[in-house]
Scaffold this active site. Structure first.
Site, PDB file in Angstrom:
ATOM      1  N   GLU A 269      64.702  24.908  46.525  1.00 46.53           N
ATOM      2  CA  GLU A 269      64.772  26.074  45.635  1.00 46.53           C
ATOM      3  C   GLU A 269      63.790  25.963  44.479  1.00 46.53           C
ATOM      4  O   GLU A 269      63.483  24.859  44.016  1.00 46.53           O
ATOM      5  CB  GLU A 269      66.184  26.253  45.080  1.00 46.53           C
ATOM      6  CG  GLU A 269      66.646  25.136  44.172  1.00 46.53           C
ATOM      7  CD  GLU A 269      67.946  25.507  43.479  1.00 46.53           C
ATOM      8  OE1 GLU A 269      67.910  26.337  42.542  1.00 46.53           O
ATOM      9  OE2 GLU A 269      69.001  24.962  43.871  1.00 46.53           O
TER      10      GLU A 269
ATOM     11  N   ARG B 287      67.029  29.777  33.022  1.00 47.46           N
ATOM     12  CA  ARG B 287      66.434  29.976  34.350  1.00 47.46           C
ATOM     13  C   ARG B 287      66.683  31.379  34.904  1.00 47.46           C
ATOM     14  O   ARG B 287      65.879  31.887  35.675  1.00 47.46           O
ATOM     15  CB  ARG B 287      66.977  28.943  35.349  1.00 47.46           C
ATOM     16  CG  ARG B 287      66.542  27.515  35.076  1.00 47.46           C
ATOM     17  CD  ARG B 287      67.108  26.587  36.128  1.00 47.46           C
ATOM     18  NE  ARG B 287      66.419  26.734  37.404  1.00 47.46           N
ATOM     19  CZ  ARG B 287      66.919  26.342  38.572  1.00 47.46           C
ATOM     20  NH1 ARG B 287      68.143  25.829  38.628  1.00 47.46           N
ATOM     21  NH2 ARG B 287      66.232  26.483  39.684  1.00 47.46           N
TER      22      ARG B 287
ATOM     23  N   ARG C  29      65.462  33.288  42.314  1.00 45.22           N
ATOM     24  CA  ARG C  29      64.976  32.062  42.951  1.00 45.22           C
ATOM     25  C   ARG C  29      64.148  32.397  44.203  1.00 45.22           C
ATOM     26  O   ARG C  29      64.334  33.448  44.824  1.00 45.22           O
ATOM     27  CB  ARG C  29      66.138  31.162  43.403  1.00 45.22           C
ATOM     28  CG  ARG C  29      67.117  30.782  42.346  1.00 45.22           C
ATOM     29  CD  ARG C  29      66.604  29.685  41.421  1.00 45.22           C
ATOM     30  NE  ARG C  29      67.668  29.234  40.552  1.00 45.22           N
ATOM     31  CZ  ARG C  29      67.976  29.812  39.404  1.00 45.22           C
ATOM     32  NH1 ARG C  29      67.288  30.866  38.973  1.00 45.22           N
ATOM     33  NH2 ARG C  29      68.975  29.360  38.662  1.00 45.22           N
TER      34      ARG C  29
ATOM     35  N   HIS D 132      71.322  35.195  42.009  1.00 43.82           N
ATOM     36  CA  HIS D 132      71.878  33.843  41.957  1.00 43.82           C
ATOM     37  C   HIS D 132      72.597  33.476  43.243  1.00 43.82           C
ATOM     38  O   HIS D 132      73.782  33.117  43.256  1.00 43.82           O
ATOM     39  CB  HIS D 132      72.815  33.704  40.749  1.00 43.82           C
ATOM     40  CG  HIS D 132      72.970  32.277  40.298  1.00 43.82           C
ATOM     41  ND1 HIS D 132      74.118  31.560  40.494  1.00 43.82           N
ATOM     42  CD2 HIS D 132      72.122  31.432  39.659  1.00 43.82           C
ATOM     43  CE1 HIS D 132      73.989  30.343  39.999  1.00 43.82           C
ATOM     44  NE2 HIS D 132      72.773  30.250  39.479  1.00 43.82           N
TER      45      HIS D 132
END
Length: 223
Positions: free
Chosen positions: A180, A191, A195, A212
């Site tokens: 990831e 963050r 992703r 997420h």
């Protein structure tokens, strides 16, 4: 990361999480909780990310309560409804609310079934599917892809680590197959939820998630 809430002050809206890896307890505020069905409780299992406050101290962010169930509530009469046995009386506000609902339903139809559906309908993950993302997020995706091709350096210590696929949203593979990487969300100091997850070493497929790990779509890297 995962852990357990060991302290929670519901009146003041903060508590502490003990990470499963045995590291020091982390402070978190109710504003960092992303589960809306109920408030946290001592003993809850949680998944979370880490960030630092203005003083540089480590704290928990993007906290999700695991297996949180909505609390049942007794049915109650909607505000403004007429008592049983008496006919409901219409009002201008109720008529305006009904008209607004119709407008929202029509707009929803346009976004999903009408001529604008092609702009907003997500492409599901699967063989041959690809995600087209518009700027400015596309620029952040391109930056992350470039870092992956170069092998770093990455802005976060978690980038390049094994993605364990606990939610089973991606096809089952041997441990270590998925990695990831963070896609920066403009305006956030942590963050965030975006992703890129790669499959294979070297990568043979790229997945993108903007919520997420709740959903994934195949990402076709640009040359």
């Amino acid at each position: 990361m995962q852990g357990k809430i060991v302290t929670w002050n519901d009146d003041r809206g903060f508590g502490f999480i003990a990470p499963d890896d045995g590291s020091a307890q982390l402070f978190f505020h109710i504003s960092a909780v992303r589960t809306s069905v109920r408030r946290p409780q001592q003993g809850d299992r949680v998944a979370f990310e880490t960030t630092r406050d203005r003083s540089g101290r480590l704290k928990a962010a993007w906290v999700t309560l695991e297996n949180a169930a909505a609390q049942p509530q007794a049915p109650r009469r909607a505000p403004g409804s007429a008592p049983r046995g008496r006919p409901a009386q219409s009002s201008p506000l109720r008529l305006l609310g009904g008209a607004a609902l119709l407008v929202l339903l029509f707009l929803g139809w346009l976004l999903t079934q009408g001529p604008l559906s092609g702009l907003f309908t997500p492409t599901p993950a699967g063989p041959g599917s690809a995600l087209q993302v518009e700027a400015p997020i596309q620029r952040e995706i391109d930056k992350t892809l470039a870092l992956i091709r170069r092998g770093g350096p990455y802005p976060h210590s978690q980038d390049g680590t094994v993605f364990q696929n606990r939610e089973r949203r991606l096809p089952a593979q041997a441990r270590g197959y998925y990695r990831e990487y963070t896609v920066r969300t403009p305006g956030l100091s942590h963050r965030g939820p975006r992703r890129i997850v790669t499959g294979g070493n070297p990568p043979v497929i790229y997945y993108y998630t903007e919520d997420h790990y709740q959903s994934f779509r195949v990402l076709e890297p640009r040359p």
